[in-house]
Design a protein around this motif. Structure first.
Motif, mmCIF file in Angstrom:
data_model
loop_
_atom_site.group_PDB
_atom_site.id
_atom_site.type_symbol
_atom_site.label_atom_id
_atom_site.label_comp_id
_atom_site.label_asym_id
_atom_site.label_seq_id
_atom_site.Cartn_x
_atom_site.Cartn_y
_atom_site.Cartn_z
ATOM 1 N N ALA A 196 0.825 -1.206 0.000
ATOM 2 C CA ALA A 196 0.000 0.000 0.000
ATOM 3 C C ALA A 196 0.862 1.261 0.000
ATOM 4 O O ALA A 196 0.577 2.224 -0.719
ATOM 5 C CB ALA A 196 -0.928 -0.015 1.221
ATOM 6 N N ILE A 197 1.928 1.258 0.786
ATOM 7 C CA ILE A 197 2.809 2.428 0.843
ATOM 8 C C ILE A 197 3.507 2.637 -0.495
ATOM 9 O O ILE A 197 3.606 3.768 -0.998
ATOM 10 C CB ILE A 197 3.834 2.258 1.979
ATOM 11 C CG1 ILE A 197 3.136 2.306 3.337
ATOM 12 C CG2 ILE A 197 4.919 3.328 1.898
ATOM 13 C CD1 ILE A 197 4.027 1.983 4.513
ATOM 14 N N LEU A 198 3.978 1.540 -1.109
ATOM 15 C CA LEU A 198 4.668 1.660 -2.393
ATOM 16 C C LEU A 198 3.735 2.152 -3.498
ATOM 17 O O LEU A 198 4.107 3.004 -4.309
ATOM 18 C CB LEU A 198 5.273 0.305 -2.782
ATOM 19 C CG LEU A 198 6.459 -0.176 -1.946
ATOM 20 C CD1 LEU A 198 6.864 -1.581 -2.363
ATOM 21 C CD2 LEU A 198 7.639 0.786 -2.087
ATOM 22 N N VAL B 174 2.595 6.029 -3.215
ATOM 23 C CA VAL B 174 3.518 7.102 -3.604
ATOM 24 C C VAL B 174 3.537 7.296 -5.113
ATOM 25 O O VAL B 174 4.030 8.314 -5.608
ATOM 26 C CB VAL B 174 4.955 6.811 -3.112
ATOM 27 C CG1 VAL B 174 4.981 6.757 -1.608
ATOM 28 C CG2 VAL B 174 5.491 5.513 -3.709
ATOM 29 N N GLY B 175 3.021 6.319 -5.863
ATOM 30 C CA GLY B 175 3.023 6.421 -7.308
ATOM 31 C C GLY B 175 1.700 6.926 -7.841
ATOM 32 O O GLY B 175 0.710 7.045 -7.138
ATOM 33 N N PHE C 121 0.039 2.733 -14.458
ATOM 34 C CA PHE C 121 0.799 1.577 -14.002
ATOM 35 C C PHE C 121 0.412 1.204 -12.576
ATOM 36 O O PHE C 121 0.164 0.036 -12.269
ATOM 37 C CB PHE C 121 2.302 1.859 -14.072
ATOM 38 C CG PHE C 121 3.151 0.780 -13.454
ATOM 39 C CD1 PHE C 121 3.353 -0.427 -14.107
ATOM 40 C CD2 PHE C 121 3.716 0.958 -12.194
ATOM 41 C CE1 PHE C 121 4.128 -1.427 -13.531
ATOM 42 C CE2 PHE C 121 4.488 -0.037 -11.612
ATOM 43 C CZ PHE C 121 4.688 -1.233 -12.290
ATOM 44 N N PHE C 122 0.327 2.191 -11.691
ATOM 45 C CA PHE C 122 0.004 1.902 -10.302
ATOM 46 C C PHE C 122 -1.460 1.507 -10.139
ATOM 47 O O PHE C 122 -1.802 0.714 -9.265
ATOM 48 C CB PHE C 122 0.349 3.109 -9.424
ATOM 49 C CG PHE C 122 1.830 3.333 -9.278
ATOM 50 C CD1 PHE C 122 2.549 2.614 -8.342
ATOM 51 C CD2 PHE C 122 2.498 4.226 -10.086
ATOM 52 C CE1 PHE C 122 3.912 2.797 -8.198
ATOM 53 C CE2 PHE C 122 3.866 4.420 -9.954
ATOM 54 C CZ PHE C 122 4.569 3.700 -9.016
ATOM 55 N N SER C 123 -2.325 2.056 -10.994
ATOM 56 C CA SER C 123 -3.720 1.611 -10.982
ATOM 57 C C SER C 123 -3.808 0.145 -11.404
ATOM 58 O O SER C 123 -4.592 -0.630 -10.842
ATOM 59 C CB SER C 123 -4.556 2.479 -11.930
ATOM 60 O OG SER C 123 -4.555 3.824 -11.504
ATOM 61 N N PHE C 124 -2.989 -0.215 -12.388
ATOM 62 C CA PHE C 124 -2.950 -1.608 -12.836
ATOM 63 C C PHE C 124 -2.410 -2.516 -11.729
ATOM 64 O O PHE C 124 -2.909 -3.633 -11.529
ATOM 65 C CB PHE C 124 -2.072 -1.706 -14.085
ATOM 66 C CG PHE C 124 -1.924 -3.111 -14.606
ATOM 67 C CD1 PHE C 124 -2.989 -3.758 -15.210
ATOM 68 C CD2 PHE C 124 -0.714 -3.788 -14.489
ATOM 69 C CE1 PHE C 124 -2.849 -5.060 -15.686
ATOM 70 C CE2 PHE C 124 -0.566 -5.077 -14.954
ATOM 71 C CZ PHE C 124 -1.643 -5.711 -15.567
ATOM 72 N N MET C 125 -1.415 -2.041 -10.990
ATOM 73 C CA MET C 125 -0.861 -2.841 -9.904
ATOM 74 C C MET C 125 -1.889 -3.068 -8.797
ATOM 75 O O MET C 125 -1.955 -4.136 -8.196
ATOM 76 C CB MET C 125 0.375 -2.148 -9.320
ATOM 77 C CG MET C 125 1.566 -2.096 -10.274
ATOM 78 S SD MET C 125 2.038 -3.740 -10.881
ATOM 79 C CE MET C 125 2.565 -4.520 -9.368
ATOM 80 N N ARG C 126 -2.725 -2.078 -8.546
ATOM 81 C CA ARG C 126 -3.794 -2.268 -7.559
ATOM 82 C C ARG C 126 -4.716 -3.401 -7.997
ATOM 83 O O ARG C 126 -5.122 -4.248 -7.189
ATOM 84 C CB ARG C 126 -4.600 -0.977 -7.413
ATOM 85 C CG ARG C 126 -3.826 0.186 -6.835
ATOM 86 C CD ARG C 126 -4.730 1.392 -6.693
ATOM 87 N NE ARG C 126 -3.956 2.598 -6.411
ATOM 88 C CZ ARG C 126 -4.481 3.793 -6.214
ATOM 89 N NH1 ARG C 126 -5.794 3.944 -6.247
ATOM 90 N NH2 ARG C 126 -3.710 4.843 -5.968
ATOM 91 N N LEU C 127 -5.060 -3.403 -9.278
ATOM 92 C CA LEU C 127 -5.936 -4.449 -9.813
ATOM 93 C C LEU C 127 -5.273 -5.812 -9.713
ATOM 94 O O LEU C 127 -5.912 -6.804 -9.322
ATOM 95 C CB LEU C 127 -6.288 -4.132 -11.263
ATOM 96 C CG LEU C 127 -7.098 -5.202 -12.018
ATOM 97 C CD1 LEU C 127 -8.456 -5.390 -11.348
ATOM 98 C CD2 LEU C 127 -7.267 -4.806 -13.473
ATOM 99 N N LEU D 165 -4.188 5.568 3.934
ATOM 100 C CA LEU D 165 -3.045 6.413 3.559
ATOM 101 C C LEU D 165 -3.497 7.682 2.846
ATOM 102 O O LEU D 165 -2.938 8.768 3.077
ATOM 103 C CB LEU D 165 -2.091 5.619 2.649
ATOM 104 C CG LEU D 165 -1.199 4.589 3.335
ATOM 105 C CD1 LEU D 165 -0.534 3.696 2.300
ATOM 106 C CD2 LEU D 165 -0.135 5.275 4.191
ATOM 107 N N GLN D 166 -4.491 7.537 1.997
ATOM 108 C CA GLN D 166 -4.959 8.705 1.254
ATOM 109 C C GLN D 166 -5.764 9.658 2.129
ATOM 110 O O GLN D 166 -6.075 10.769 1.704
ATOM 111 C CB GLN D 166 -5.786 8.229 0.056
ATOM 112 C CG GLN D 166 -4.946 7.498 -0.976
ATOM 113 C CD GLN D 166 -5.758 6.902 -2.105
ATOM 114 O OE1 GLN D 166 -6.978 7.062 -2.163
ATOM 115 N NE2 GLN D 166 -5.086 6.196 -3.017
#
Length: 294
Positions: free
Chosen positions: A93-95, A98-99, A103-109, A184-185
């Motif tokens: 979640a922290i990593l 910060v992005g 790409f980071f939206s895809f990583m969440r998925l 975090l948000q």
């Protein structure tokens, strides 16, 4: 008129309360009653064959070596699994927080997808991945590429529990990661801006701002994760059936065997009440610790 307005909220929540009483509270008392009997399939067919035996089921189950083994396995799952889930979920979640960007939206998925995938289908797929045959098992194929001998992932009692924990981590990390992301948000960025002006490093920001602000989220994830691991069932049921040599049998799987395979409903009910009490005590202990830290 004012009285009617005061009662209106209770009218709206009454369907939920009724469902809660019928499907959550009432079954607990029914299980408590059954635990003091020798209820089986024969008893369901003819109620006159149900005998009240007092605490005999409890005395028997606490001396049952398989139950004791299952309790030890469940404790192992909790001690190893819970910290890993919390730490990995928080780290991801922290990593990701910060992005920004696609790409980071895809990583969440990617990390969240396993949480909503059917557990039976996932377990079947991972059973093939864990296959000790190099021609079938992907993990042993990868080990073979680097010159490591094949591992009996689900056949070796020393490795089987770890193998199930790996799958459970893969499944359970995503949903907890989203909980931490939401928390975090919600941290005001002004805190980080002020700390940067004071020369605080990223580590100090994490230690003195991020972690304290996530205290309640960490508590929530910890308590729900502990409860989930105490009820660990699907993975050992589908992948190992509790083997080898009961090395992966959890308390939940033990209860299922006795209740639905051996038809010893009274015996299984006693075990379920013991697990229920353990969950309540651990939850209260965690809650007390959280209140002390507030």
């Amino acid at each position: 008129m004012k009285s009617a307005n005061k009662n209106a909220p209770y009218l709206f929540i009454s369907p939920a309360i009724i469902l809660l009483l019928i499907f959550s509270i009432l079954p607990i008392f029914i299980a408590l009653f059954i635990s003091f009997t020798d209820l089986s399939l024969a008893g369901l067919a003819d109620w006159s064959r149900i005998n009240f035996i007092g605490i005999e089921n409890y005395q028997k189950i606490l001396k049952d070596p398989i139950f004791i083994k299952a309790a030890g396995n469940t404790l192992y799952y909790v001690v190893i699994g819970v910290p890993l889930v919390v730490i990995i979920s928080l780290g991801l979640a922290i990593l990701i927080n910060v992005g920004d960007g696609k790409f980071f939206s895809f990583m969440r998925l990617i990390f969240y997808a396993p949480s909503i995938t059917n557990i039976v289908a996932v377990s079947v797929v991972w059973t093939f991945l864990y296959n000790p045959n190099i021609a079938i098992g992907l993990f042993n194929q990868l080990l073979d590429l680097v010159g490591i001998a094949p591992v009996s992932w689900l056949q070796d009692p020393a490795v089987a529990k770890i193998s199930l924990i790996i799958l459970a981590l893969w499944r359970g990390t995503g949903i907890n990661m989203l909980i931490f992301l939401a928390a975090l948000q919600g941290i005001p960025p002004e805190y980080y801006e002020a700390s940067e002006l004071d020369g605080a490093s990223k580590w100090n920001q994490l230690r003195f701002i991020t972690i304290p602000m996530l205290k309640f989220s960490i508590f929530f994830v910890s308590i729900t994760t502990v409860i989930g691991w105490l009820q660990f069932f699907e993975e050992p049921f589908v992948m190992t059936e509790g083997g080898p040599l009961n090395s992966t049998t959890s308390i939940a799987l033990f209860l299922y065997r006795n209740g639905f395979q051996l038809n010893e409903f009274g015996y299984a009910a006693a075990g379920s009440l013991i697990l229920f009490v353990v969950i309540i005590l651990i939850t209260l202990f965690q809650l007390r610790g959280q209140l002390k830290n507030d």
